[in-house]
Design an enzyme around this catalytic site. Structure first.
Site, PDB file in Angstrom:
ATOM      1  N   GLU A 165      46.186 -50.438  15.181  1.00  0.00           N
ATOM      2  CA  GLU A 165      46.091 -49.720  17.159  1.00  0.00           C
ATOM      3  C   GLU A 165      47.029 -48.835  17.452  1.00  0.00           C
ATOM      4  O   GLU A 165      48.588 -49.812  16.931  1.00  0.00           O
ATOM      5  CB  GLU A 165      45.427 -50.662  17.917  1.00  0.00           C
ATOM      6  CG  GLU A 165      45.183 -50.304  19.858  1.00  0.00           C
ATOM      7  CD  GLU A 165      43.739 -49.453  19.149  1.00  0.00           C
ATOM      8  OE1 GLU A 165      43.319 -48.905  19.170  1.00  0.00           O
ATOM      9  OE2 GLU A 165      43.011 -50.322  18.492  1.00  0.00           O
ATOM     10  N   HIS A 166      47.943 -47.978  18.187  1.00  0.00           N
ATOM     11  CA  HIS A 166      49.029 -47.373  18.669  1.00  0.00           C
ATOM     12  C   HIS A 166      49.607 -46.988  17.111  1.00  0.00           C
ATOM     13  O   HIS A 166      50.591 -46.916  16.929  1.00  0.00           O
ATOM     14  CB  HIS A 166      49.424 -48.172  19.401  1.00  0.00           C
ATOM     15  CG  HIS A 166      49.470 -48.310  20.416  1.00  0.00           C
ATOM     16  ND1 HIS A 166      49.582 -46.780  21.590  1.00  0.00           N
ATOM     17  CD2 HIS A 166      48.599 -48.776  21.699  1.00  0.00           C
ATOM     18  CE1 HIS A 166      48.706 -48.039  22.681  1.00  0.00           C
ATOM     19  NE2 HIS A 166      47.694 -48.416  22.129  1.00  0.00           N
ATOM     20  N   TYR A 209      51.529 -44.763  28.281  1.00  0.00           N
ATOM     21  CA  TYR A 209      51.143 -44.276  27.012  1.00  0.00           C
ATOM     22  C   TYR A 209      52.421 -43.352  26.273  1.00  0.00           C
ATOM     23  O   TYR A 209      52.501 -43.277  25.196  1.00  0.00           O
ATOM     24  CB  TYR A 209      49.774 -43.714  26.620  1.00  0.00           C
ATOM     25  CG  TYR A 209      49.283 -42.856  25.662  1.00  0.00           C
ATOM     26  CD1 TYR A 209      48.831 -44.033  24.719  1.00  0.00           C
ATOM     27  CD2 TYR A 209      49.260 -41.488  25.148  1.00  0.00           C
ATOM     28  CE1 TYR A 209      48.235 -42.622  23.615  1.00  0.00           C
ATOM     29  CE2 TYR A 209      49.162 -41.212  23.743  1.00  0.00           C
ATOM     30  CZ  TYR A 209      48.502 -41.978  23.116  1.00  0.00           C
ATOM     31  OH  TYR A 209      47.846 -41.333  22.172  1.00  0.00           O
ATOM     32  N   GLY A 269      35.610 -44.488  30.564  1.00  0.00           N
ATOM     33  CA  GLY A 269      36.740 -44.707  30.797  1.00  0.00           C
ATOM     34  C   GLY A 269      36.998 -46.477  30.607  1.00  0.00           C
ATOM     35  O   GLY A 269      37.981 -46.837  31.695  1.00  0.00           O
ATOM     36  N   ASP A 325      47.706 -44.207  15.383  1.00  0.00           N
ATOM     37  CA  ASP A 325      47.788 -42.768  14.982  1.00  0.00           C
ATOM     38  C   ASP A 325      48.514 -41.498  14.930  1.00  0.00           C
ATOM     39  O   ASP A 325      48.775 -40.497  14.303  1.00  0.00           O
ATOM     40  CB  ASP A 325      46.121 -42.544  15.392  1.00  0.00           C
ATOM     41  CG  ASP A 325      46.268 -42.411  17.029  1.00  0.00           C
ATOM     42  OD1 ASP A 325      46.918 -42.864  17.347  1.00  0.00           O
ATOM     43  OD2 ASP A 325      46.112 -41.787  17.822  1.00  0.00           O
ATOM     44  N   ARG A 349      33.094 -45.083  20.206  1.00  0.00           N
ATOM     45  CA  ARG A 349      33.478 -44.789  18.390  1.00  0.00           C
ATOM     46  C   ARG A 349      35.159 -46.220  19.780  1.00  0.00           C
ATOM     47  O   ARG A 349      34.550 -46.584  20.568  1.00  0.00           O
ATOM     48  CB  ARG A 349      34.632 -43.924  18.470  1.00  0.00           C
ATOM     49  CG  ARG A 349      35.904 -43.566  18.968  1.00  0.00           C
ATOM     50  CD  ARG A 349      37.198 -45.357  18.424  1.00  0.00           C
ATOM     51  NE  ARG A 349      38.512 -44.582  19.606  1.00  0.00           N
ATOM     52  CZ  ARG A 349      38.534 -45.146  20.322  1.00  0.00           C
ATOM     53  NH1 ARG A 349      37.545 -46.138  21.131  1.00  0.00           N
ATOM     54  NH2 ARG A 349      39.381 -44.812  21.112  1.00  0.00           N
ATOM     55  N   SER A 379      34.403 -42.033  25.427  1.00  0.00           N
ATOM     56  CA  SER A 379      33.663 -41.236  26.143  1.00  0.00           C
ATOM     57  C   SER A 379      33.807 -39.846  25.917  1.00  0.00           C
ATOM     58  O   SER A 379      33.318 -38.524  26.119  1.00  0.00           O
ATOM     59  CB  SER A 379      32.581 -41.102  27.517  1.00  0.00           C
ATOM     60  OG  SER A 379      33.650 -40.991  28.393  1.00  0.00           O
ATOM     61  N   ASP A 429      39.780 -40.493  18.188  1.00  0.00           N
ATOM     62  CA  ASP A 429      38.692 -40.596  19.137  1.00  0.00           C
ATOM     63  C   ASP A 429      38.000 -39.356  18.184  1.00  0.00           C
ATOM     64  O   ASP A 429      36.304 -39.153  17.687  1.00  0.00           O
ATOM     65  CB  ASP A 429      38.700 -40.844  20.169  1.00  0.00           C
ATOM     66  CG  ASP A 429      39.878 -41.493  20.949  1.00  0.00           C
ATOM     67  OD1 ASP A 429      40.427 -42.584  20.036  1.00  0.00           O
ATOM     68  OD2 ASP A 429      40.153 -41.590  22.125  1.00  0.00           O
ATOM     69  N   GLY A 467      37.659 -46.995  27.314  1.00  0.00           N
ATOM     70  CA  GLY A 467      37.892 -47.123  26.109  1.00  0.00           C
ATOM     71  C   GLY A 467      37.068 -47.487  24.608  1.00  0.00           C
ATOM     72  O   GLY A 467      38.262 -47.124  24.102  1.00  0.00           O
TER      73      GLY A 467
HETATM   74  P1  ADP Z   1      36.898 -43.207  27.648  1.00  0.00           P
HETATM   75  O1  ADP Z   1      37.325 -42.006  26.583  1.00  0.00           O
HETATM   76  O2  ADP Z   1      37.501 -43.736  27.297  1.00  0.00           O
HETATM   77  O3  ADP Z   1      35.814 -43.235  28.474  1.00  0.00           O
HETATM   78  P2  ADP Z   1      38.243 -41.368  29.057  1.00  0.00           P
HETATM   79  O4  ADP Z   1      38.956 -41.360  31.083  1.00  0.00           O
HETATM   80  O5  ADP Z   1      39.000 -40.785  28.143  1.00  0.00           O
HETATM   81  O6  ADP Z   1      37.503 -42.562  29.258  1.00  0.00           O
HETATM   82  O7  ADP Z   1      37.544 -40.056  29.384  1.00  0.00           O
HETATM   83  C1  ADP Z   1      36.007 -40.834  31.104  1.00  0.00           C
HETATM   84  C2  ADP Z   1      36.135 -39.383  31.013  1.00  0.00           C
HETATM   85  O8  ADP Z   1      35.093 -38.351  31.048  1.00  0.00           O
HETATM   86  C3  ADP Z   1      35.467 -39.728  32.710  1.00  0.00           C
HETATM   87  O9  ADP Z   1      35.834 -39.882  33.491  1.00  0.00           O
HETATM   88  C4  ADP Z   1      34.647 -38.270  33.002  1.00  0.00           C
HETATM   89  O10 ADP Z   1      35.827 -36.722  33.322  1.00  0.00           O
HETATM   90  C5  ADP Z   1      34.725 -38.034  31.310  1.00  0.00           C
HETATM   91  N1  ADP Z   1      32.895 -38.114  31.128  1.00  0.00           N
HETATM   92  C6  ADP Z   1      32.985 -38.645  29.527  1.00  0.00           C
HETATM   93  N2  ADP Z   1      31.699 -38.631  29.706  1.00  0.00           N
HETATM   94  C7  ADP Z   1      30.590 -38.402  30.893  1.00  0.00           C
HETATM   95  C8  ADP Z   1      29.372 -37.495  31.493  1.00  0.00           C
HETATM   96  N3  ADP Z   1      28.341 -37.581  30.745  1.00  0.00           N
HETATM   97  N4  ADP Z   1      29.288 -37.558  32.422  1.00  0.00           N
HETATM   98  C9  ADP Z   1      30.825 -36.960  33.120  1.00  0.00           C
HETATM   99  N5  ADP Z   1      31.703 -36.739  32.826  1.00  0.00           N
HETATM  100  C10 ADP Z   1      32.007 -37.648  31.934  1.00  0.00           C
HETATM  101 MG    MG Z   2      39.340 -40.597  26.325  1.00  0.00          MG
END
Ligand code: ADP
Ligand code: MG
Length: 387
Positions: free
Chosen positions: A37-38, A225, A125, A40, A31, A130, A175, A127
């Protein structure tokens, strides 16, 4: 790559690894937050959309009491033993999956053993969440595997709890709500106090959302944070309100003598940002792009100066965008996400988006020696079952 091809590619990886076809294929998007921002965790409004970047999981039952996972994104594998209590462990990326499994078990579901390949084109990672995409994709898979369907709010809250308890990240609800409820062609105006959502159409083909990943992540994120959350709570308690959502600028001005300057500025950001978010929703409904853009720039300044969560790389992208200006096709730009690195989001004219992308990319790289990743996205669809 579009979702259909990405899903087919993930299914192919499943077949090569596990020597049969997947029975289920699910997807959940990352997303981007246009504004709000900040806010939620202050019970305020946020205004995100799903992006056309997804985490896909292809899976099939394996007639055992274990789950075998392969992340095609990082090449890692993990085994989860369903005969034992689900607890945090190594590899740490599998904790997002473990947390969602635990949530289903706590709802009384028995989870079948399965094999799964997951892959994501949401940058990790950066933002763009993921992590929520992985949690929500897992929850969508488990709905298929168990036949137990959650209502969307319950599903988002279960995914959020997984992030809190298994990844140790005390995130708000934006998120996971977005990854579950996003709708193609719409922004999602989310009231974090009532947990209700309103879909606001964004279908004008002349408008594009441009995301610039600065490819920097300053490591103070976690502690800062928590500090911001505590400062907001302190401001609310001085004002005698349950959260800053219930505060107004006149209330804050009247209390200025009773709080130090830092707490005052943190509260000013939150109160004005909630106002800007509601205004932005109004302006979007009327296709007033210049007005939306002005609110985005104002949001950035407030995050930079009052909330102090920006960094030089984010500021640089916003400055380059402002220099291009409306004449060059940029209506507005701001940092998005928690801050201290990660991405900016910009509202731009579709016809000029290619030119804008190369200009921002070139100037940013000249000044920082870092190559950014820039892509555009239409508002994408929330979690879905593809097979
Ligand atoms: P963001 O949510 O902003 O991308 P986060 O630090 O919250 O950053 O989440 C990233 C973490 O989520 C990665 O370091 C990993 O541990 C996990 N992750 C997300 N997608 C995958 C994936 N496709 N395969 C393995 N780990 C994943
Ligand atoms: Mg995240």
């Amino acid at each position: 790559m579009n979702l259909e091809n990405f899903a087919a590619e993930t299914a192919g990886k499943f077949e090569r690894k596990f020597k049969r076809k997947p029975e289920w294929i699910v997807a959940a998007p990352g997303r981007v937050n246009l504004i709000g921002e900040h806010t939620d965790y202050n019970d305020g409004f946020v205004f995100p959309m799903g992006i056309e970047r997804y985490t896909v999981i292809a899976a099939a039952p394996n007639n055992s009491r274990t789950i075998q996972l392969l992340s095609a994104t990082n090449g890692g594998t993990a085994t989860i033993d369903l005969t034992k209590p689900i607890i945090r462990g190594e590899p740490s990326w599998a904790n997002y999956v473990r947390g969602v499994i635990d949530g289903f078990i706590k709802k009384g579901q028995s989870i079948p053993g399965f094999d799964a390949v997951l892959d994501s084109n949401v940058p990790m990672g950066g933002g763009l969440s993921s992590s929520a995409a992985l949690e929500v994709a897992t929850a969508t898979l488990l709905e298929e595997a168990t036949g137990f369907k959650l209502d969307p709010v319950e599903k988002a809250l279960l995914a959020q709890k997984a992030e809190h308890d298994f990844a140790g990240v005390p995130c708000g609800i934006m998120d996971q709500f977005t990854s579950v409820m996003a709708k193609k062609g719409h922004l999602l105006l989310l009231d974090c106090r009532s947990r209700t959502t309103e879909l606001v159409p964004l279908t004008d083909p002349g408008i594009t959302i441009l995301i610039v990943n600065t490819n920097v992540k300053h490591e103070l994120t976690g502690g800062e944070y928590a500090k911001r959350r505590a400062q907001c709570e302190k401001a609310a308690s001085i004002l005698g309100v349950p959260s800053l959502r219930s505060a107004t600028m006149p209330m804050l001005e009247a209390a200025r003598g009773r709080m130090d300057d830092v707490i005052f500025r943190r509260a000013r950001h939150v109160i004005t940002e909630i106002e800007r978010t509601l205004e932005a929703a109004q302006e979007i409904r009327q296709s007033h792009w210049s007005q939306v853009g002005k609110l985005m720039y104002a949001s950035h300044l407030s995050l930079r100066d009052d909330f102090e969560v920006s960094c030089s790389e984010l500021d640089l992208v916003v400055d380059i965008a402002r220099e291009i200006g409306e004449a060059g096709g940029v209506y507005g730009c701001r940092m998005t996400g928690g801050g201290f690195g990660g991405c900016t989001v910009a509202l731009v004219q579709s016809g000029l988006s290619g030119q804008i992308t190369s200009h921002i990319g070139r100037v940013y790289q000249e000044k920082t020696r870092i190559e950014p990743a820039i892509f555009s996205s239409r508002p994408g669809q929330g979690a879905m079952v593809l097979k």
